[in-house]
Design a protein around this motif. Structure first.
Motif, PDB file in Angstrom:
ATOM      1  N   GLN B  13       8.169  54.632  39.731  1.00 10.74           N
ATOM      2  CA  GLN B  13       8.861  54.687  38.535  1.00 10.74           C
ATOM      3  C   GLN B  13       8.168  54.934  37.193  1.00 10.74           C
ATOM      4  OE1 GLN B  13      10.347  50.495  38.482  1.00 10.74           O
ATOM      5  NE2 GLN B  13      12.039  51.000  40.015  1.00 10.74           N
ATOM      6  N   GLY B  14       7.256  55.414  37.489  1.00 12.42           N
ATOM      7  CA  GLY B  14       6.221  55.804  36.414  1.00 12.42           C
ATOM      8  C   GLY B  14       5.773  54.912  35.400  1.00 12.42           C
ATOM      9  N   TYR B  15       5.870  53.470  35.981  1.00 11.13           N
ATOM     10  CA  TYR B  15       5.273  52.359  35.023  1.00 11.13           C
ATOM     11  C   TYR B  15       3.791  52.566  34.832  1.00 11.13           C
ATOM     12  CZ  TYR B  15       9.085  49.081  34.142  1.00 11.13           C
ATOM     13  OH  TYR B  15      10.077  48.593  33.576  1.00 11.13           O
ATOM     14  N   ILE B  16       3.034  52.846  36.250  1.00 12.13           N
ATOM     15  CA  ILE B  16       1.790  53.155  36.172  1.00 12.13           C
ATOM     16  C   ILE B  16       1.492  54.452  36.589  1.00 12.13           C
ATOM     17  CG2 ILE B  16      -0.468  52.399  37.077  1.00 12.13           C
ATOM     18  CD1 ILE B  16       0.686  49.534  37.813  1.00 12.13           C
ATOM     19  N   PRO B  17       0.728  55.317  35.855  1.00 16.27           N
ATOM     20  CA  PRO B  17       0.623  56.507  35.970  1.00 16.27           C
ATOM     21  C   PRO B  17       0.008  56.692  37.332  1.00 16.27           C
ATOM     22  CG  PRO B  17      -0.335  56.245  33.746  1.00 16.27           C
ATOM     23  CD  PRO B  17       0.017  55.006  34.665  1.00 16.27           C
ATOM     24  N   SER B  35       2.334  61.566  35.039  1.00 16.04           N
ATOM     25  CA  SER B  35       3.075  60.223  34.370  1.00 16.04           C
ATOM     26  C   SER B  35       4.233  59.976  35.622  1.00 16.04           C
ATOM     27  CB  SER B  35       3.878  60.859  33.219  1.00 16.04           C
ATOM     28  OG  SER B  35       4.955  61.783  33.618  1.00 16.04           O
ATOM     29  N   GLN B  36       4.778  60.841  36.404  1.00 18.71           N
ATOM     30  CA  GLN B  36       5.657  60.446  37.254  1.00 18.71           C
ATOM     31  C   GLN B  36       5.724  61.187  38.642  1.00 18.71           C
ATOM     32  OE1 GLN B  36       9.364  59.994  35.913  1.00 18.71           O
ATOM     33  NE2 GLN B  36      10.307  58.907  37.545  1.00 18.71           N
TER      34      GLN B  36
END
Lengths: 496, 142
Positions: B13-17, B35-36
């Motif tokens: 989900q891209g919360y953490i790269p 990033s995602q």
């Protein structure tokens, strides 16, 4: 520390419990689908309306109540202006109605420009990354040419968003957007549901906008028609007024020519009559003196004869007095004729209104026989006017008053007064009066109630034209018995 | 057949790269932050190709790569062994990634900077659970 999590499965490996679980899941899915279909049908029936606001309200309400999408908005497209405009919203602390988004900007703007659905599960995070890159770019002095940061309507920290274009027959109607502050809350099933509702909503919104647009056009058309009708009426009034004006001018010219002819005739008669009148007057004086001398001689020389013929002398003397009176009367008539026609005077001069009224009444003396004339003159200063024209006004009005009276009897009252600005002449009769339906037309040239061949219908029209030339006016008031003519004349020089 | 399980999705989900490691044909490694990682299906992921950088160059020379993804709640990590498969410059996947990028870029004034050249699709050859590299903050911590 490492352990494989990849799975390799086949249907043959399923146990009875797994098959049962799969069946339960399928039943749940079927039940949920059935419920969704019913809800969609219910929403569809609500969208079957033409009131745009009601449709938008129904869409957003059902999204919240039925599907739990708490934050939703509908933006309508204004492709000419290149923007989307928030038309309705639900669940926001600031509704943001009327806020605009440029097509191509942000989630809803890109959805509008691409006309494709977008589902994002980590919007705020992505924006955060992009903002960090921007800040770094600016900090390293490489920020020239970067665009503006745009604040979008909706939740300030939305993570999840599904935006669906509302398109009908290749025309972009708007965008429907659902948001949440939680990440990845919308899945494919939500996407499908929202898509189905949006598809129906697009048609309903499109139809409602068409209806609203048609209504607005109809109202605009009604306003335009009303303006056109009003303009037509004004035009007709102007044409009518202009026609009347031309007719009055024509009537005045005709009347002026008639007056000029009459004046010439009067001048000729007056001139021709003045000579014999002079001879008659001087001869009467001579004859009176001669008769007196003869009477004296007879008395001195033969009192007897004088006594015998004195009745004869008395009859001759009385006859001479009658002749003198008649001659003076004729002379007075000639003088009034000249005065009435103002043959020997300039076009405009300072005159007495009362003198004009008296001259007119004198000229009409014969016609006025049998009627009672009441003069009630106030303190009226002389006014600047065309005396002949003004006398014509008095003549026409007094003649009309006389014609309204029976052959014998009736009263004509002439009243004058003045204030600081104008003179008022009121000529009132107690005759048969004017029919109410005729009142609006009495000043129209050609209008007459006297029957064919009796009146030309130019009298009051001429009065109106003359008085307007003088800066005055004339109005008629019906009385319980009779008619009142009010003639206003300005003090001073008048308009022409 | 290797498939990715649903439990990996939150980590994408891209919360953490994510950390992406590639290697040139000469054997020189390179690691970068992405990033995602986009879930395509249970056998494929996609990465955005915006700039022709070292990563792209490496992948075009040597298709093998590895990416480390982290679950945002549990901080569990997984490494995915990837093999570059193909690039897409049109179609549903490219459109979805491109639209998202354009939406984000236009909101942050970066529309002229962030432009998607292609969606690079990778086949997932293996998924390995790596445990936690970091411990979650205690409840109520910050």
């Amino acid at each position: 520390m490492t352990e494989p999590v990849a799975q390799e499965t086949t249907e043959a490996d399923e146990t009875g419990a797994q098959v049962e679980a799969r069946l339960e899941k399928l039943e749940r899915d079927l039940s949920r689908k059935t419920r969704e279909v019913r809800i969609i049908q219910a929403i569809a029936s609500e969208l079957n309306a033409l009131d745009l606001d009601a449709i938008l309200e129904a869409i957003l309400r059902s999204m919240d109540e039925v599907f739990g999408f708490r934050h939703a908005m509908v933006l309508l497209a204004d492709e000419e202006a290149g923007v989307l405009r928030v038309a309705a919203s639900h669940g926001y602390s600031e509704p943001g109605i009327g806020a605009t988004v440029r097509i191509g900007q942000g989630v809803v703007g890109v959805v509008a420009s691409r006309r494709k659905l977008m589902r994002v599960g980590n919007l705020a995070i992505q924006v955060g990354y992009a903002s960090a890159v921007r800040a770094r770019t600016v900090a390293s002095n490489q920020g020239d040419g970067l665009g503006d940061v745009v604040r979008m309507p909706g939740l300030p920290n939305a993570q999840s968003q599904v935006a669906i274009p509302l398109v009908v027959k290749d025309v972009l109607v708007g965008v429907f957007s659902v948001e949440s502050e939680r990440a990845s809350v919308f899945d494919e099933r939500d996407e499908q549901l929202i898509g189905i509702i949006a598809s129906q909503a697009a048609s309903a919104i499109h139809n409602a906008r068409l209806y609203r647009s048609a209504e607005e056009r109809r109202r605009a058309l009604d306003v335009a028609n009303e303006q056109l009708r009003s303009l037509n009426e004004t035009l007709e009034d102007k044409v009518h007024e202009r026609t009347l004006e031309l007719a009055r001018t024509q009537a005045r010219l005709v009347q002026s020519e008639k007056m000029a002819s009459l004046a010439g005739l009067v001048a000729g008669i007056a001139h021709e009559m003045n000579t014999p009148l002079g001879a008659m007057t001087s001869t009467q004086v001579t004859l009176k003196r001669a008769l007196a001398r003869l009477d004296d001689l007879l008395r001195e020389e033969s009192p007897e004869i004088h006594a015998r013929h004195s009745p004869l002398v008395a009859r001759v003397t009385a006859g001479m007095d009658v002749l003198t009176y008649a001659t003076e009367r004729v002379a007075d008539i000639v003088r009034r004729l000249r005065s009435f026609a103002r043959l020997d005077e300039a076009q405009r001069k300072i005159v007495s209104v009362h003198e004009g009224l008296d001259d007119t009444l004198g000229v009409l003396a014969r016609q006025l026989e049998g009627a009672t004339i009441v003069r009630s003159y106030g303190d009226v200063p002389p006014i600047a006017c065309s005396p002949a024209s003004l006398n014509q006004v008095f003549l026409n009005v007094i003649q009309n008053a006389r014609e309204a009276l029976p052959p014998s009897g009736g009263t004509i009252t002439v009243t004058t007064s003045a204030d600081e600005q104008r003179v008022l002449v009121v000529i009132e009769d107690d005759g048969r009066g004017i029919a109410p339906e005729d009142l609006p037309r009495v000043f129209d040239p050609g209008f007459t109630t006297k029957g064919v061949g009796v009146g030309a219908g130019l009298g009051l029209a001429t009065c109106y034209a003359i008085l307007r030339d003088h800066g005055g006016d004339i109005t008629l008031e019906p009385l319980a018995r009779g008619t009142r003519a009010l003639i206003h004349l300005p003090l001073g020089t008048g308009s022409t | 057949m290797t498939v990715m399980t649903e439990e990996l999705k939150p980590a994408m989900q891209g919360y953490i790269p994510a950390v992406l490691a590639t290697c040139s044909k000469d054997g020189e490694p390179n690691a970068t932050i992405v990033s995602q990682v986009v879930w395509v299906d249970d056998e494929h992921v996609a990465l955005s190709f915006q700039f022709f950088n070292k990563t792209i160059r490496n992948v075009r020379e040597n298709p093998y790569a590895s990416v480390l993804i982290t679950h945002p709640s549990t901080l569990e990590c997984w490494s995915l062994d990837l093999r570059y498969d193909h690039s897409e410059t049109e179609g549903p996947l490219f459109d979805a990634m491109d639209m998202q990028l354009q939406a984000i870029a236009s909101m942050t004034g970066m529309a002229d900077v962030f432009k998607l050249k292609a969606s690079d699709v990778y086949f997932v050859e293996a998924v390995t659970h790596r445990g936690r590299y970091f411990e979650p903050l205690p409840e109520g911590g910050s």
